[in-house]
Design a protein around this motif. Structure first.
Motif, PDB file in Angstrom:
ATOM      1  N   GLY A 150       0.810  -1.214   0.000  1.00  0.00           N
ATOM      2  CA  GLY A 150       0.000   0.000   0.000  1.00  0.00           C
ATOM      3  C   GLY A 150       0.840   1.260   0.000  1.00  0.00           C
ATOM      4  O   GLY A 150       0.389   2.324   0.440  1.00  0.00           O
ATOM      5  N   ILE A 151       2.070   1.165  -0.522  1.00  0.00           N
ATOM      6  CA  ILE A 151       2.965   2.318  -0.582  1.00  0.00           C
ATOM      7  C   ILE A 151       2.772   3.015  -1.924  1.00  0.00           C
ATOM      8  O   ILE A 151       2.938   2.400  -2.987  1.00  0.00           O
ATOM      9  CB  ILE A 151       4.440   1.893  -0.405  1.00  0.00           C
ATOM     10  N   SER A 152       2.422   4.281  -1.899  1.00  0.00           N
ATOM     11  CA  SER A 152       2.108   5.000  -3.140  1.00  0.00           C
ATOM     12  C   SER A 152       3.245   5.897  -3.623  1.00  0.00           C
ATOM     13  O   SER A 152       3.379   6.141  -4.826  1.00  0.00           O
ATOM     14  CB  SER A 152       0.858   5.868  -2.951  1.00  0.00           C
ATOM     15  N   HIS A 153       4.096   6.388  -2.707  1.00  0.00           N
ATOM     16  CA  HIS A 153       5.191   7.283  -3.070  1.00  0.00           C
ATOM     17  C   HIS A 153       6.471   6.824  -2.372  1.00  0.00           C
ATOM     18  O   HIS A 153       6.423   6.313  -1.241  1.00  0.00           O
ATOM     19  CB  HIS A 153       4.895   8.734  -2.678  1.00  0.00           C
ATOM     20  N   ILE A 154       7.608   7.040  -3.033  1.00  0.00           N
ATOM     21  CA  ILE A 154       8.896   6.679  -2.447  1.00  0.00           C
ATOM     22  C   ILE A 154       9.900   7.801  -2.674  1.00  0.00           C
ATOM     23  O   ILE A 154       9.772   8.599  -3.606  1.00  0.00           O
ATOM     24  CB  ILE A 154       9.453   5.363  -3.037  1.00  0.00           C
ATOM     25  N   GLU A 155      10.908   7.840  -1.814  1.00  0.00           N
ATOM     26  CA  GLU A 155      11.975   8.816  -1.955  1.00  0.00           C
ATOM     27  C   GLU A 155      13.132   8.189  -2.731  1.00  0.00           C
ATOM     28  O   GLU A 155      13.634   7.118  -2.358  1.00  0.00           O
ATOM     29  CB  GLU A 155      12.463   9.264  -0.583  1.00  0.00           C
ATOM     30  N   VAL A 156      13.525   8.833  -3.823  1.00  0.00           N
ATOM     31  CA  VAL A 156      14.597   8.330  -4.680  1.00  0.00           C
ATOM     32  C   VAL A 156      15.663   9.405  -4.847  1.00  0.00           C
ATOM     33  O   VAL A 156      15.428  10.585  -4.614  1.00  0.00           O
ATOM     34  CB  VAL A 156      14.059   7.911  -6.070  1.00  0.00           C
ATOM     35  N   PHE A 157      16.861   8.976  -5.251  1.00  0.00           N
ATOM     36  CA  PHE A 157      17.894   9.936  -5.587  1.00  0.00           C
ATOM     37  C   PHE A 157      17.545  10.627  -6.903  1.00  0.00           C
ATOM     38  O   PHE A 157      16.987  10.010  -7.814  1.00  0.00           O
ATOM     39  CB  PHE A 157      19.251   9.243  -5.728  1.00  0.00           C
ATOM     40  N   ARG A 158      17.841  11.908  -6.964  1.00  0.00           N
ATOM     41  CA  ARG A 158      17.620  12.646  -8.201  1.00  0.00           C
ATOM     42  C   ARG A 158      18.490  12.054  -9.314  1.00  0.00           C
ATOM     43  O   ARG A 158      19.617  11.616  -9.080  1.00  0.00           O
ATOM     44  CB  ARG A 158      17.972  14.126  -7.998  1.00  0.00           C
ATOM     45  N   LYS A 159      17.944  12.054 -10.521  1.00  0.00           N
ATOM     46  CA  LYS A 159      18.731  11.577 -11.658  1.00  0.00           C
ATOM     47  C   LYS A 159      19.963  12.472 -11.849  1.00  0.00           C
ATOM     48  O   LYS A 159      19.858  13.696 -11.761  1.00  0.00           O
ATOM     49  CB  LYS A 159      17.901  11.622 -12.945  1.00  0.00           C
ATOM     50  N   PRO A 160      21.110  11.876 -12.143  1.00  0.00           N
ATOM     51  CA  PRO A 160      22.280  12.713 -12.433  1.00  0.00           C
ATOM     52  C   PRO A 160      22.037  13.547 -13.693  1.00  0.00           C
ATOM     53  O   PRO A 160      21.460  13.052 -14.673  1.00  0.00           O
ATOM     54  CB  PRO A 160      23.398  11.691 -12.682  1.00  0.00           C
ATOM     55  N   LYS A 161      22.474  14.781 -13.649  1.00  0.00           N
ATOM     56  CA  LYS A 161      22.368  15.652 -14.826  1.00  0.00           C
ATOM     57  C   LYS A 161      23.694  15.604 -15.579  1.00  0.00           C
ATOM     58  O   LYS A 161      24.739  15.994 -15.041  1.00  0.00           O
ATOM     59  CB  LYS A 161      22.030  17.084 -14.397  1.00  0.00           C
ATOM     60  N   ILE A 162      23.627  15.119 -16.804  1.00  0.00           N
ATOM     61  CA  ILE A 162      24.824  14.954 -17.619  1.00  0.00           C
ATOM     62  C   ILE A 162      24.713  15.843 -18.849  1.00  0.00           C
ATOM     63  O   ILE A 162      23.656  15.890 -19.495  1.00  0.00           O
ATOM     64  CB  ILE A 162      24.999  13.487 -18.071  1.00  0.00           C
ATOM     65  N   VAL A 163      25.800  16.549 -19.168  1.00  0.00           N
ATOM     66  CA  VAL A 163      25.866  17.345 -20.388  1.00  0.00           C
ATOM     67  C   VAL A 163      26.944  16.753 -21.286  1.00  0.00           C
ATOM     68  O   VAL A 163      28.052  16.466 -20.831  1.00  0.00           O
ATOM     69  CB  VAL A 163      26.177  18.829 -20.090  1.00  0.00           C
TER      70      VAL A 163
END
Length: 407
Positions: free
Chosen positions: A161-174
């Motif tokens: 019954g878990i609807s949201h989770i905390e994740v690491f932000r996607k790395p920003k690559i240029v």
């Protein structure tokens, strides 16, 4: 100059996740969890039937018992109790009523006669009953920090019954490339120019690894253009360039980065191809300068770029893994440097590609990985064991194989 191992250690030390965000589980595929998650409920959360059959009491073993009622999955059984000499029809997933301590599948008894069935002479207690918590206990850690979310972990979260989770932000690559001889694939080229194949490959591979990728228009060979591209990219977690890192008057990429304050962490690697690979940072932005030769550049991206992106993602499975396998044919190389050999692993043996020069593009598409030979190695004989490092690998085949294990 650093060894591959020391270079990787330096990359991992610098490549750490920087932020987290809260997202719905429906949008979490391939993201990396930022903290342990404990179960909220036992699974199953009540004893239930593992089969369609009859709910019985073992005190009636070998007896003829009466079918009292039918219980379906989802039925409320509060207040329902099995009495001696009786049984219930019960369906898969239905909650076990009081008094029932075994399930007899329909196919294990004769068809009912006048509403009665004959029970077998031997019944195991709890036969075909799924006990509460046998899959997951309440409070158990079900997903660990640094784990990458798959379709099956999404199912695990949904089961709680878990609807949201905390994740690491996607790395920003240029990603950008230097070289006035380079043109994008949608442009017209002059006879003295070539198409930029490196940047599209680096962009695609970075996206495959879960990064948020931007492409900056190709800088020319002038330092002014290179610096402008760098300054426009300093919001990113990492800048990846290809070209302009070898020794030469026109190779101005490293010089431009240094003039903008880049700290060099390493600038040469004991590897062939790709020795000029450089890694550093400007402020909080990492910088990976790759050789311009396609195979040389992308091989080193597979080693150092992949490691950095996985580290920035918070992925605990960030170390390059290997498959120990036999080589399918003799291989000769020039000793003196650690040498990367592209090839194909077919699930049984590794076969080196015949053509694999540093400036080629086709070997990257034809191979699904590579081996790295120690500098003293000049020949490996067929049947010898090697360590295969996958680059694009899935357990599928272009022909059908037997799927069954036989003793």
């Amino acid at each position: 100059m650093v060894s591959i191992e020391d270079g990787l250690e330096l990359v991992y030390q610098e490549s750490r996740p920087k932020a987290t965000e809260l997202i719905p589980i429906e949008k979490s595929l391939n993201r990396v969890i930022s903290k342990n998650i404990q179960s909220r409920h036992s699974l199953p959360n009540f004893d239930n039937s593992a089969m369609d059959g009859y709910g019985v009491s073992i005190v009636d073993v070998g007896k003829r018992v009466k079918i009292e009622k039918t219980i379906f999955a989802g039925d409320e059984v509060e207040g329902v109790e099995l009495s001696a000499g009786s049984c219930f029809k019960i369906m898969t997933g239905a909650k076990i009523p009081k008094g029932v301590n075994a399930i007899i599948p329909f196919e294990d008894v004769e068809s009912p006669v006048d509403g009665y069935i004959q029970l077998p002479n031997s019944i195991k207690p709890n036969n075909h009953i799924r006990k509460a918590g046998e899959d997951i206990q309440i409070g158990e850690t079900i997903i660990q920090k640094g784990e990458r979310i798959t379709p099956y972990t999404i199912g695990l979260l949904a089961s709680q019954g878990i609807s949201h989770i905390e994740v690491f932000r996607k790395p920003k690559i240029v990603v950008f490339a230097t070289g006035k001889e380079l043109k994008m694939h949608y442009e017209t080229i002059a006879p003295h120019q070539i198409y930029n194949s490196n940047s599209p490959m680096i962009v695609a591979k970075s996206e495959l690894l879960g990064a948020d990728v931007s492409f900056v228009n190709i800088a020319s060979d002038s330092k002014e253009e290179i610096k402008r591209a760098i300054q426009n990219s300093l919001y990113a977690d990492m800048i990846v360039t290809s070209g302009g890192v070898s020794v030469g008057e026109a190779d101005k990429t490293k010089e431009s980065f240094r003039e903008l304050g880049m700290t060099t962490i390493f600038e040469k690697v004991d590897i062939k191809p790709g020795k000029p690979t450089t890694f550093g940072k400007i402020g909080d932005t990492l910088v990976l300068n790759l050789p311009g030769n396609p195979s040389a550049g992308l091989i080193n991206f597979e080693i150092f770029g992949k490691a950095s992106i996985l580290g920035l993602s918070g992925d605990r499975e960030k170390e390059l893994d290997v498959i120990d396998c036999e080589i399918g044919e003799d291989l000769k190389v020039k000793p003196g440097k650690r040498t990367v050999v592209l090839g194909v692993f077919d699930g049984g043996v590794f076969r080196p590609l015949k053509k694999r020069a540093p400036g080629m593009v086709k070997p990257l598409a034809e191979s699904n990985g590579f081996i790295i030979l120690e500098k003293e190695v000049s020949k490996i004989e067929a049947g010898s064991f090697v360590k295969f490092i996958p680059t694009k690998f899935s357990w599928f085949s272009d022909f059908r194989k037997s799927l069954i294990t036989y003793i």
